[in-house]
Scaffold this active site. Sequence first.
Site, PDB file in Angstrom:
ATOM      1  NE  ARG A  59      -3.667  -2.412   0.045  1.00  0.00           N
ATOM      2  CZ  ARG A  59      -3.375  -3.570  -0.547  1.00  0.00           C
ATOM      3  NH1 ARG A  59      -2.245  -3.700  -1.245  1.00  0.00           N
ATOM      4  NH2 ARG A  59      -4.195  -4.589  -0.477  1.00  0.00           N
ATOM      5  CB  SER A 109      -9.635  -1.820   4.104  1.00  0.00           C
ATOM      6  OG  SER A 109     -10.148  -2.995   3.506  1.00  0.00           O
ATOM      7  CD  GLU A 134      -5.929   0.252   2.647  1.00  0.00           C
ATOM      8  OE1 GLU A 134      -6.654   0.026   1.673  1.00  0.00           O
ATOM      9  OE2 GLU A 134      -5.395  -0.654   3.309  1.00  0.00           O
TER      10      GLU A 134
END
Length: 308
Positions: free
Chosen positions: A181, A231, A301
Amino acid sequence: MTMEFINILTGIVGKDAVRFDEPMSLHTTFRIGGPADLFVIPPDEQSLVKAVECCKQWEIPWMIIGNGSNLLVGDKGIRGVVFQIFQTMDQVSFERLDGCQVRVQAGAGILLSRLSRLIAGEGLEGFEFASGIPGTFGGAVTMNAGAYGGEMGPLMDFVKVLTVRGELLFLKKEDLAMGYRTSIIQREQMIVLEASMLLCYGEPGDIKARIEDFSLRRREKQPLEYPSAGSTFKRPEGYFAGKLIQDAGLKGCRVGGAQVSEKHSGFVINTGSATAKDVLELIRYIQTVVQEKFNVCLEPEVRIVGEF
């Protein structure tokens, strides 16, 4: 922000592209967020680059968003200029190379769902994992988005970016430094303008079956019926964020209109009346409890921007 600046900016992007005090709740999947001083939809890449340079020259803060699928915007909104690109920079081309490879080149603003359909329609495999990710191609490249065992990094060929200094660069795959990520694009706050991937032909029936399987799994396991930013936390090394949150006894935990989903504890959802303050307080509370119980630091995130 002076009228002179506004007039120059409008001259670059066109009058119809500029909105004043635009509620960001209309442009985030959380359906949360106060007004942006100026909300601009540039008609093309050239006007975006010129508009960003204008902001830099006038020292006006600016940011670029896609479809707002990974954003929590503060209740007081965003000062300066917000450029939205997913409605315009969405071109796609396919170039057959030697062997089975095809170069797929796309603008940063195209939705992953649409790009996935186009790629599958060409009989190309390897991009099925992205079919249900609710974001744009540029955002996915920036954060090395992934799902169901796939991610953007291995597919990349090159990426065209705009740096914070206003330079246009072409980054090769080896320059991207992609990790979980993250990428050099994210770390150095570059803006993806377009990118290309290398894919190969596959069996159309298998491609369709994988997309359908991933879509079914999302519908069964994710709270798609509520506004959210996907998420909420990155996966900590050696753990799953959702399981840590559930094991901490936080499933269903609420702050105002924000709630840890009963369906999947990795999602913070807007039950209908959540403010950005509610969501941020719930995120901070989850982080504190998980840290205390398991000594694991959960990193958001979701991108948190604006004034709270």
